[in-house]
Design an enzyme around this catalytic site. Structure first.
Site, short mmCIF file in Angstrom:
data_model
loop_
_atom_site.label_atom_id
_atom_site.label_comp_id
_atom_site.label_asym_id
_atom_site.label_seq_id
_atom_site.Cartn_x
_atom_site.Cartn_y
_atom_site.Cartn_z
N CYS A 1 10.97 -11.73 18.79
CA CYS A 1 11.81 -12.88 18.44
C CYS A 1 12.65 -12.66 17.19
CB CYS A 1 10.95 -14.12 18.27
SG CYS A 1 10.22 -14.65 19.82
N HIS B 1 14.59 -19.79 14.03
CA HIS B 1 14.13 -19.39 15.36
C HIS B 1 13.47 -20.59 16.03
CE1 HIS B 1 12.40 -17.28 18.65
NE2 HIS B 1 11.15 -17.38 18.20
N ASN C 1 12.06 -21.60 23.97
CA ASN C 1 12.14 -20.38 23.15
C ASN C 1 12.80 -19.28 23.98
OD1 ASN C 1 11.72 -18.05 21.69
ND2 ASN C 1 9.56 -18.45 21.25
O1 UT7 Z 1 8.44 -16.98 19.18
C1 UT7 Z 1 7.45 -16.07 18.86
C2 UT7 Z 1 6.41 -16.64 18.00
N1 UT7 Z 1 5.65 -17.63 18.69
C3 UT7 Z 1 5.31 -18.74 18.08
O2 UT7 Z 1 5.68 -18.97 16.96
C4 UT7 Z 1 4.40 -19.70 18.83
C5 UT7 Z 1 3.33 -20.24 17.93
N2 UT7 Z 1 2.35 -21.06 18.59
C6 UT7 Z 1 2.62 -22.31 19.07
O3 UT7 Z 1 3.76 -22.74 19.08
C7 UT7 Z 1 1.47 -23.16 19.53
O4 UT7 Z 1 0.26 -22.55 19.15
C8 UT7 Z 1 1.42 -23.45 21.07
C9 UT7 Z 1 2.56 -24.39 21.42
C10 UT7 Z 1 1.54 -22.16 21.84
C11 UT7 Z 1 0.12 -24.15 21.41
O5 UT7 Z 1 -0.03 -25.34 20.63
P1 UT7 Z 1 -1.38 -25.61 19.82
O6 UT7 Z 1 -1.22 -26.91 19.16
O7 UT7 Z 1 -1.64 -24.43 18.94
O8 UT7 Z 1 -2.43 -25.74 20.96
P2 UT7 Z 1 -3.78 -24.91 21.19
O9 UT7 Z 1 -3.49 -23.56 21.71
O10 UT7 Z 1 -4.64 -25.03 19.96
O11 UT7 Z 1 -4.47 -25.79 22.33
C12 UT7 Z 1 -4.90 -27.13 22.08
C13 UT7 Z 1 -5.46 -27.71 23.39
C14 UT7 Z 1 -6.48 -26.79 24.04
O12 UT7 Z 1 -7.44 -27.61 24.67
P3 UT7 Z 1 -8.86 -27.91 23.96
O13 UT7 Z 1 -9.50 -26.58 23.73
O14 UT7 Z 1 -8.53 -28.62 22.68
O15 UT7 Z 1 -9.56 -28.78 24.95
C15 UT7 Z 1 -5.69 -26.07 25.11
O16 UT7 Z 1 -6.46 -25.63 26.17
O17 UT7 Z 1 -4.40 -27.86 24.33
C16 UT7 Z 1 -4.72 -27.15 25.54
N3 UT7 Z 1 -3.46 -26.62 26.10
C17 UT7 Z 1 -2.66 -27.36 26.88
N4 UT7 Z 1 -2.76 -28.62 27.36
C18 UT7 Z 1 -1.75 -29.08 28.14
C19 UT7 Z 1 -2.91 -25.41 25.91
N5 UT7 Z 1 -1.75 -25.32 26.58
C20 UT7 Z 1 -1.56 -26.52 27.18
C21 UT7 Z 1 -0.55 -27.06 28.00
N6 UT7 Z 1 -0.68 -28.33 28.46
N7 UT7 Z 1 0.55 -26.34 28.35
#
Ligand code: UT7
Length: 332
Positions: free
Chosen positions: A117, A257, A287
């Protein structure tokens, strides 16, 4: 003699027509519009489906031709075509060489630049250096990615985030002190375990097993990447402000970004910037990896004025990240 700087003199862009909405994703994986919107800020993204067999070069050519047409650029005068991308057409032949030929840049050399990215941000530094050296007069930098080619549409942790698109800018010499002013670019290879694609490279070439085990799709440990991204993107942007003695009032625009609206907001907060100075289009494109920064310039070009101070910031796989301070060089 006044110092030669490298300024952006034209912008172009392209996103595919097909719109993949959050609602549509609800029917594909276990997710919902509310979760995607509140956690990422994304409402929809574009996916290249216009023609079978079209790769990243298709998007890059469209963006470059838009720039050539709008900017009245003679493609035979372009010295260098760089394609910043994480999804080149193929593994060996340069995508940029093909793009250069297709847009009529018959006197140019071309190559690809890969830093996930941060590809476009790092490409800005490379393009500007060529111009500042005095060796070349017109460098075309394109950020393009067909992320849908490496996305597993059964994996809700990645398929909701990424989209396809391309943006292009032309760098030319400037004697008024406009263009790229300063940069702070970083990399930390220990981060590659958190974001990448296991197979298809030299470590794990394609086999029946790798295909069966879905190893040709991007993976991301979102939480870990988020932690690194949120602090590092804000740090480098704050550092660029400090080293150039810029206050929030001096800055016209943050060009961040587009990975997650929460990361963008944290960066703006750290810089003390009002939301009205933050370029954002994550809601409509998601993204687009190497294309986020030039697509912001494409969307906001009408609002940019000569002399505006722009601070770019990006974070990506590798890890790679950085910030660039640039003075805008023209009124539209
Ligand atoms: O561009 C390159 C660099 N990339 C980035 O900068 C991305 C950085 N990361 C992020 O933007 C975020 O971490 C994500 C958007 C990818 C994920 O958001 P998050 O707030 O960190 O969520 P998480 O991975 O901690 O998941 C929270 C909960 C989990 O459930 P439990 O364990 O709390 O029950 C996941 O299983 O949300 C669940 N989950 C979803 N639920 C509905 C994960 N993906 C989804 C989804 N829909 N698509």
């Amino acid at each position: 003699m006044s110092k030669l700087t490298a300024a952006i003199s034209a912008v172009g862009g392209y996103v595919p027509k097909f719109i993949l909405t959050n609602k549509m994703l609800e029917g594909m994986v276990d997710t919902n519009d509310e979760w995607i919107t509140t956690r990422t800020g994304i409402k929809e993204r574009r996916v290249l489906k216009e023609d079978e067999g079209e790769g990243t070069s298709y998007l890059a050519i469209k963006a470059a031709n838009d720039l050539i047409e709008k900017g009245g650029v003679d493609p035979t005068e372009i010295d260098l075509v760089m394609v910043a991308t994480a999804t080149p057409d193929g593994m060996v032949a340069s995508t940029a060489a093909f793009v250069a030929s297709e847009i009529g840049a018959t006197n140019a050399f071309g190559y690809d630049l890969l830093a996930a990215c941060s590809s476009f941000l790092f490409g800005m530094s490379t393009a500007a250096s060529y111009i500042e050296s005095g060796r070349y007069k017109k460098v075309l930098l394109i950020g393009a990615d067909k992320m849908s080619s490496i996305i597993d549409y059964t994996d809700r942790t990645t398929c909701i985030i990424f989209g396809d698109g391309a943006g292009a800018v032309l760098f030319e010499p400037n004697t008024e002190g406009l263009g790229l002013q300063d940069e702070y670019l970083r990399a930390d290879g220990s981060g590659r375990k958190f974001l990448g694609m296991d197979a298809g490279g030299s470590i794990m070439p394609a086999t029946e097993e790798t295909v069966k085990n879905r190893k040709h799709f991007i993976y991301q440990d979102g939480k870990s990447v988020f932690k690194f991204a949120v602090s590092n993107m804000a740090d480098v942007a704050a550092r660029i402000m400090e080293s150039n003695e810029l206050t929030d009032e001096d800055i016209s625009w943050l060009v961040p970004h587009q990975a997650n609206k929460r990361i963008i907001d944290a960066t703006a907060r750290r810089m003390g910037l009002d939301n009205s100075k933050v370029m954002t289009n994550i809601q409509k494109y998601g993204n687009t990896t190497s294309a986020t920064l030039p697509l912001l310039l494409y969307d906001y070009e009408d609002q940019l004025k000569k002399g505006d101070n722009l601070v770019f910031a990006a974070f990506g796989g590798g890890f790679t990240w950085g910030s660039i301070y640039l003075k805008w060089a023209y009124d539209k």
